[in-house]
Design an enzyme around this catalytic site. Sequence first.
Site, PDB file in Angstrom:
ATOM      1  N   GLU A 129      -8.011  13.790 -54.199  1.00  8.12           N
ATOM      2  CA  GLU A 129      -7.121  13.033 -55.755  1.00  8.12           C
ATOM      3  C   GLU A 129      -6.186  12.658 -55.340  1.00  8.12           C
ATOM      4  O   GLU A 129      -4.954  11.765 -55.512  1.00  8.12           O
ATOM      5  CB  GLU A 129      -6.956  14.359 -56.106  1.00  8.12           C
ATOM      6  CG  GLU A 129      -6.465  14.003 -57.751  1.00  8.12           C
ATOM      7  CD  GLU A 129      -6.949  13.025 -58.291  1.00  8.12           C
ATOM      8  OE1 GLU A 129      -7.655  12.065 -58.320  1.00  8.12           O
ATOM      9  OE2 GLU A 129      -6.921  13.461 -59.541  1.00  8.12           O
ATOM     10  N   THR A 181      -2.711   5.913 -61.040  1.00  6.09           N
ATOM     11  CA  THR A 181      -2.133   7.122 -61.702  1.00  6.09           C
ATOM     12  C   THR A 181      -1.127   7.070 -61.184  1.00  6.09           C
ATOM     13  O   THR A 181       0.186   7.722 -61.676  1.00  6.09           O
ATOM     14  CB  THR A 181      -2.586   8.099 -61.104  1.00  6.09           C
ATOM     15  OG1 THR A 181      -3.855   7.977 -61.952  1.00  6.09           O
ATOM     16  CG2 THR A 181      -2.779   9.613 -61.627  1.00  6.09           C
TER      17      THR A 181
HETATM   18  N1  HSE Z   1      -2.465  14.473 -65.227  1.00  3.25           N
HETATM   19  C1  HSE Z   1      -2.045  13.311 -64.920  1.00  3.25           C
HETATM   20  C2  HSE Z   1      -1.452  12.155 -64.747  1.00  3.25           C
HETATM   21  C3  HSE Z   1      -3.490  12.963 -64.926  1.00  3.25           C
HETATM   22  O1  HSE Z   1      -1.117  12.302 -66.293  1.00  3.25           O
HETATM   23  O2  HSE Z   1      -1.002  11.749 -63.915  1.00  3.25           O
HETATM   24  C4  HSE Z   1      -4.198  11.509 -63.840  1.00  3.25           C
HETATM   25  O3  HSE Z   1      -5.331  11.155 -64.498  1.00  3.25           O
END
Ligand code: HSE
Length: 307
Positions: A129, A181
């Site tokens: 990830e 992201t």
């Molecule tokens: N928790 C992460 C964010 C998840 O919100 O950046 C990314 O899918």
Amino acid sequence: MFERAVVESPASIANFGPGFDSFGLCLESPKDVISIRRLPMGRKEVKVLGKYDLPTDPDENVASYAATKLAELCGSGDVGFSMTVKKGIKPGSGLGSSAASSAGGALAMAAVLGLRQREIVLEAAAIGEELVSGARHFDNVAAAIFGGFTVVSDLRTRTIVQIRPPRFKVIVALPDITVETRRARAVLPDSVRISDAVCNVGWASGMVHAMTRKDVRKIASYLDDKLALPHRISLIPGYEDVRDSALAAGALGVSVGGSGPTVFAIALEHASRIRTAMADAFRRSSGLRAETFITVPGSGAKVLSRS
Ligand code: HSE
């Protein structure tokens, strides 16, 4: 040791309202399906099937990268393999696409190595990830691997709380834009107001309690966030209109999937009506075409076969 394995790894909704980088809800669909076959030592190949353009370099594809990391964590770093990733989850959608591939790749390698501990799969998947998002967050990978509703309750000790959620409908609207992201994390501030943090702690605690009690209306009432969402709304044109339209059509609660741009609603009834209302609202307010579907909480990544 086995020669080959096939696994499936599902989409998930990270954050699930107030649990930034902590909460995850596993979905029953969509899914990635990942096949692995052993090759002579050191040889690696990757094939990607489906409509998404993803890397086939084994060091850049997140599924094969996570598989390699899992082998390294177990002291089998030079294991050779051929991997086929049938991609069912759109990348950059906020549905944990990279996490699903990462978890699936790591689980596929664990399956051929004969490993049962999901904790190692979790660790390798989180490293995968990080390759894509730039941060080693565990929320999507935990939900994809363990299923149900998951809480990363202590990142230092990798403690994951698993709660079996009640049955409810998850209505997903995926607008025709991509939000990486990395970019969605770059818009976040370095520090937050203490009053916002207090608010989120209360909502997050209430969410865990409501999940444990299987109270869908309460779960929906806590689907809000003051830490990340306010900074990311500008990346999702039409968000407020889509949220209001879903609520008017009968949704119990609405929020953004992970880092967006997916908007999801939860409901006990009227799912089709809510789905149409969300798609219409995206078109009306921002001119965006949205793919929509209805799913339910899912039970996590699975080994489908190995031999
Ligand atoms: N928790 C992460 C964010 C998840 O919100 O950046 C990314 O899918």
